[in-house]
Motif scaffolding. Structure first.
Motif, PDB file in Angstrom:
ATOM      1  N   VAL A  95       0.830  -1.267  -0.100  1.00  0.00           N
ATOM      2  CA  VAL A  95       0.158   0.098   0.111  1.00  0.00           C
ATOM      3  C   VAL A  95       0.727   1.387   0.078  1.00  0.00           C
ATOM      4  O   VAL A  95       1.753   1.468   1.055  1.00  0.00           O
ATOM      5  CB  VAL A  95      -0.883  -0.094   1.204  1.00  0.00           C
ATOM      6  CG1 VAL A  95      -1.890   1.277   1.140  1.00  0.00           C
ATOM      7  CG2 VAL A  95      -1.654  -1.247   1.226  1.00  0.00           C
ATOM      8  N   PRO A  96       0.746   2.095  -0.848  1.00  0.00           N
ATOM      9  CA  PRO A  96       1.801   3.228  -0.946  1.00  0.00           C
ATOM     10  C   PRO A  96       1.365   4.157   0.231  1.00  0.00           C
ATOM     11  O   PRO A  96       0.079   4.420   0.355  1.00  0.00           O
ATOM     12  CB  PRO A  96       1.073   3.844  -2.270  1.00  0.00           C
ATOM     13  CG  PRO A  96       0.623   2.917  -3.244  1.00  0.00           C
ATOM     14  CD  PRO A  96       0.001   1.815  -2.123  1.00  0.00           C
ATOM     15  N   GLY A  97       2.604   4.836   0.727  1.00  0.00           N
ATOM     16  CA  GLY A  97       2.317   5.631   1.972  1.00  0.00           C
ATOM     17  C   GLY A  97       2.420   5.049   3.217  1.00  0.00           C
ATOM     18  O   GLY A  97       1.963   5.837   4.000  1.00  0.00           O
ATOM     19  N   LEU A  98       2.401   3.687   3.456  1.00  0.00           N
ATOM     20  CA  LEU A  98       2.127   3.286   4.586  1.00  0.00           C
ATOM     21  C   LEU A  98       3.076   3.890   5.542  1.00  0.00           C
ATOM     22  O   LEU A  98       2.827   3.958   6.779  1.00  0.00           O
ATOM     23  CB  LEU A  98       2.235   1.653   4.538  1.00  0.00           C
ATOM     24  CG  LEU A  98       1.946   0.739   5.817  1.00  0.00           C
ATOM     25  CD1 LEU A  98       0.583   1.137   6.221  1.00  0.00           C
ATOM     26  CD2 LEU A  98       2.046  -0.582   5.518  1.00  0.00           C
ATOM     27  N   GLU A  99       4.261   4.038   5.427  1.00  0.00           N
ATOM     28  CA  GLU A  99       5.110   4.716   6.116  1.00  0.00           C
ATOM     29  C   GLU A  99       4.949   5.961   6.849  1.00  0.00           C
ATOM     30  O   GLU A  99       5.471   6.321   7.675  1.00  0.00           O
ATOM     31  CB  GLU A  99       6.670   4.423   5.494  1.00  0.00           C
ATOM     32  CG  GLU A  99       6.845   5.588   4.325  1.00  0.00           C
ATOM     33  CD  GLU A  99       6.114   5.112   3.262  1.00  0.00           C
ATOM     34  OE1 GLU A  99       6.062   5.980   2.297  1.00  0.00           O
ATOM     35  OE2 GLU A  99       5.738   4.216   3.045  1.00  0.00           O
ATOM     36  N   ARG A 100       3.915   6.530   6.071  1.00  0.00           N
ATOM     37  CA  ARG A 100       3.691   7.880   6.315  1.00  0.00           C
ATOM     38  C   ARG A 100       2.679   8.028   7.488  1.00  0.00           C
ATOM     39  O   ARG A 100       2.418   9.022   8.179  1.00  0.00           O
ATOM     40  CB  ARG A 100       3.115   8.754   5.159  1.00  0.00           C
ATOM     41  CG  ARG A 100       4.201   8.849   4.120  1.00  0.00           C
ATOM     42  CD  ARG A 100       3.458   9.382   2.759  1.00  0.00           C
ATOM     43  NE  ARG A 100       2.576  10.431   2.934  1.00  0.00           N
ATOM     44  CZ  ARG A 100       1.635  10.954   2.141  1.00  0.00           C
ATOM     45  NH1 ARG A 100       1.379  10.106   0.940  1.00  0.00           N
ATOM     46  NH2 ARG A 100       0.898  11.850   2.266  1.00  0.00           N
ATOM     47  N   PHE A 101       1.977   7.048   7.891  1.00  0.00           N
ATOM     48  CA  PHE A 101       0.933   7.126   8.735  1.00  0.00           C
ATOM     49  C   PHE A 101       1.340   7.477  10.115  1.00  0.00           C
ATOM     50  O   PHE A 101       2.557   6.672  10.501  1.00  0.00           O
ATOM     51  CB  PHE A 101       0.259   5.841   8.804  1.00  0.00           C
ATOM     52  CG  PHE A 101      -1.008   5.708   9.863  1.00  0.00           C
ATOM     53  CD1 PHE A 101      -2.114   6.535   9.707  1.00  0.00           C
ATOM     54  CD2 PHE A 101      -0.853   4.930  10.920  1.00  0.00           C
ATOM     55  CE1 PHE A 101      -3.293   6.461  10.223  1.00  0.00           C
ATOM     56  CE2 PHE A 101      -2.031   5.066  12.009  1.00  0.00           C
ATOM     57  CZ  PHE A 101      -3.370   5.662  11.465  1.00  0.00           C
ATOM     58  N   GLN A 102       1.084   8.073  10.839  1.00  0.00           N
ATOM     59  CA  GLN A 102       1.472   8.774  12.326  1.00  0.00           C
ATOM     60  C   GLN A 102       1.000   8.156  13.551  1.00  0.00           C
ATOM     61  O   GLN A 102       1.571   8.058  14.507  1.00  0.00           O
ATOM     62  CB  GLN A 102       0.923  10.094  12.283  1.00  0.00           C
ATOM     63  CG  GLN A 102       1.521  11.275  11.406  1.00  0.00           C
ATOM     64  CD  GLN A 102       3.203  11.289  11.352  1.00  0.00           C
ATOM     65  OE1 GLN A 102       3.492  11.410  12.304  1.00  0.00           O
ATOM     66  NE2 GLN A 102       3.494  10.980  10.103  1.00  0.00           N
ATOM     67  N   GLY A 103       0.107   7.192  13.386  1.00  0.00           N
ATOM     68  CA  GLY A 103      -0.360   6.245  14.439  1.00  0.00           C
ATOM     69  C   GLY A 103       0.222   5.022  14.680  1.00  0.00           C
ATOM     70  O   GLY A 103       1.115   4.656  13.720  1.00  0.00           O
ATOM     71  N   PRO A 104      -0.061   4.009  15.440  1.00  0.00           N
ATOM     72  CA  PRO A 104       0.341   2.661  15.594  1.00  0.00           C
ATOM     73  C   PRO A 104      -0.242   1.921  14.491  1.00  0.00           C
ATOM     74  O   PRO A 104      -1.194   1.999  13.985  1.00  0.00           O
ATOM     75  CB  PRO A 104      -0.359   2.156  16.809  1.00  0.00           C
ATOM     76  CG  PRO A 104      -0.688   3.583  17.635  1.00  0.00           C
ATOM     77  CD  PRO A 104      -1.170   4.541  16.712  1.00  0.00           C
ATOM     78  N   VAL A 105       0.786   1.123  13.859  1.00  0.00           N
ATOM     79  CA  VAL A 105       0.307   0.299  12.829  1.00  0.00           C
ATOM     80  C   VAL A 105       0.977  -1.130  13.016  1.00  0.00           C
ATOM     81  O   VAL A 105       2.157  -1.238  13.438  1.00  0.00           O
ATOM     82  CB  VAL A 105       0.979   0.320  11.394  1.00  0.00           C
ATOM     83  CG1 VAL A 105       0.793  -0.268  10.307  1.00  0.00           C
ATOM     84  CG2 VAL A 105       0.671   1.936  11.040  1.00  0.00           C
ATOM     85  N   PHE A 106       0.310  -2.334  13.029  1.00  0.00           N
ATOM     86  CA  PHE A 106       0.496  -3.607  13.339  1.00  0.00           C
ATOM     87  C   PHE A 106      -0.311  -4.583  12.581  1.00  0.00           C
ATOM     88  O   PHE A 106      -1.199  -4.321  12.154  1.00  0.00           O
ATOM     89  CB  PHE A 106       0.720  -3.863  14.704  1.00  0.00           C
ATOM     90  CG  PHE A 106      -0.604  -3.636  15.575  1.00  0.00           C
ATOM     91  CD1 PHE A 106      -1.479  -4.819  15.655  1.00  0.00           C
ATOM     92  CD2 PHE A 106      -0.766  -2.461  16.222  1.00  0.00           C
ATOM     93  CE1 PHE A 106      -2.722  -4.419  16.344  1.00  0.00           C
ATOM     94  CE2 PHE A 106      -1.724  -2.308  16.824  1.00  0.00           C
ATOM     95  CZ  PHE A 106      -2.875  -3.378  16.906  1.00  0.00           C
TER      96      PHE A 106
END
Length: 484
Positions: free
Chosen positions: A145-156
């Motif tokens: 998914v493009p831009g996933l690294e930009r998200f500011q909250g928790p990702v798991f």
């Protein structure tokens, strides 16, 4: 050259522990179990998400040679299965054979010495036979998914659940609607302020015939084990007949499809939402899921369901396939596993330096899902085309374990240094498997985790498990080349 061990096993889940138990019962103590994690358990160690449980009845989802009579429920929760596996390791004195925190990076067959040289992050060791028990569901699949690294909250990912994230009062975006998601979504919905569910394709979900076992039932089974034996046989026979709906009698699936539609009507009141939750592919083409609270949670908590998947992620949320932006505080991916990448990321080299990844460039295949031409004394548990859509994988593992034991006996014959499946035997077996798969429900055009990107089904066994057991009861030397 003398090997450090007669047998090296990679992985300490159901397959690896079961193999080690049966080896020791036969007096084979020169073995080591290499496990990259800090404890045993495999998928049941890794998947600790809320609501995690098995979708095969407990009495059948356990070893026939290591019974447990006090299962709490008909379908056991994750923590109980993990405790069961830890108990198996402890009761059968496997702890002294375990090397935890030891990741296998590569393995190379030394033709001159007739043994496997295994490279780990803790050093090298050698073994005459190498058995892989890494499973098919051990490496989480992250969508591109493009831009996933930009998200500011928790990702798991659900298989690496972050229990340190407080979901209370948060807007949670869940990507994926597979077997894990239908279990954790209802639990997340109880905590979060809002849940937004992004599905690429809907799943067939039917009721789960679950219930707790009473203390009386537990005591009776412990006193008279044959009661559990009868229940195992009943569950096995009931599940085994379902394969006909996937293969020879696919019209039977219309009955289950009607049950699904009735269940959906009873649990989801909104017609538009029911349409979103109705799959557009034949039932059984993808994994059929069971749950008593997934649809109910969508209805009760007003979970927003978006179809078509995710186009892009930004700092504050994600954009769906229609171009609409959705704010989110937390992103959770329930997008499954890299199930077709068998033995990755290890490098396995056989005779003459042949690389297993190169041998499998068109999709993984093995004779009976266990042995591969060009790789002597290498045996796989839960290998290619041994996954099931209808019964217990533990039954298949026990069949494979018996086959490997007979192979090890063959290797002890005077003058035998190596055991390698004949190329024509392997090719003939896999041509037959692929022909049967094309005629099954799994060959009806849908994409699933059973298939590679090219469309080859490398995961499923297209038939009865008792036929697989008959074929694996004992190794036939005529199928193999015996190296001196």
């Amino acid at each position: 050259m003398q090997a450090d061990f007669q047998v090296a096993i990679i992985g300490a889940g159901f397959g690896g522990l079961g193999m080690a138990i049966e080896l020791k019962k036969r007096g084979r103590h020169s073995l080591v179990i290499l496990e990259k994690a800090d404890q045993v358990g495999g998928a049941w160690r890794d998947n600790t998400y809320p609501g995690a449980a098995c979708d095969v009845p407990s009495h059948l989802y356990s070893f026939s040679f290591a019974r447990k009579f006090d299962w709490s429920r008909r379908f056991a929760p994750q923590a109980e299965i993990l405790d069961y596996l830890k108990r198996c390791a402890r009761d059968h004195d496997l702890e002294r054979h375990l090397r935890l925190g030891t990741e296998v990076r590569a393995a190379r067959f030394d033709e001159d010495a007739g043994l496997w040289r295994i490279e780990t992050d803790q050093g090298e060791l050698t073994a005459r036979a190498l058995i892989t028990a890494t499973g098919q569901l051990n490496r989480p699949a992250w969508p591109r998914v493009p831009g996933l690294e930009r998200f500011q909250g928790p990702v798991f990912h659900s298989a690496r659940w972050d229990h340190g994230v407080d979901l209370a009062g948060k807007t949670v975006a869940v990507v994926g609607t597979g077997a894990s998601a239908i279990q954790f979504v209802p639990e997340v919905a109880k905590q979060a302020r809002q849940v937004k569910l992004f599905q690429r394709s809907a799943a067939y979900v039917i009721p789960k015939p679950d219930r707790p076992y009473s203390p009386l039932e537990q005591r009776l089974m412990a006193r008279w084990p044959w009661l559990q034996t009868l229940d195992r046989a009943r569950v096995y026979a009931q599940n085994e007949t379902r394969v006909l709906g996937f293969t020879a009698l696919q019209g039977v699936m219309k009955v289950y499809q009607w049950l699904f539609q009735r269940y959906l009507r009873r649990t989801i009141s909104d017609a538009v939402l029911r349409e979103k939750l109705t799959p557009d592919y034949p039932m059984g083409c993808k994994r059929i899921l069971i749950s008593n609270d997934y649809f109910q949670a969508i209805e009760r908590f007003g979970i927003e369901v978006r179809t078509g998947g995710v186009a892009v992620v930004d700092e504050t949320g994600l954009v769906d396939a229609d171009g609409q932006h959705h704010d989110a505080d937390v992103l959770i991916f329930g997008t499954g596993f890299q199930a077709t990448d068998f033995l990755a990321p290890m490098t396995i080299q056989g005779r003459r330096g042949r690389d297993l990844n190169e041998a499998w460039r068109d999709g993984a295949e093995a004779y009976l899902g266990i042995t591969v031409h060009g790789f002597p004394n290498l045996f796989m548990l839960y290998g290619p085309n041994t996954n099931l859509g209808h019964n217990s994988i533990v039954y298949m593992l026990e069949s494979q374990i018996a086959y490997v034991l007979s192979a090890l006996e063959e290797m002890e014959r005077p003058g035998v240094g190596g055991l390698e499946v004949n190329a024509e035997v392997q090719d003939r077996f896999n041509r037959d498997i692929q022909t049967r798969l094309r005629d099954s429900v799994w060959g009806q055009g849908c994409d699933s985790w059973y298939k590679t990107e090219s469309g080859k089904n490398t995961n499923n066994w297209p038939g009865f498990t008792f036929r697989y057991r008959r074929r694996t009861r004992r190794l036939d030397p005529r199928d193999y080349e015996l190296h001196p």
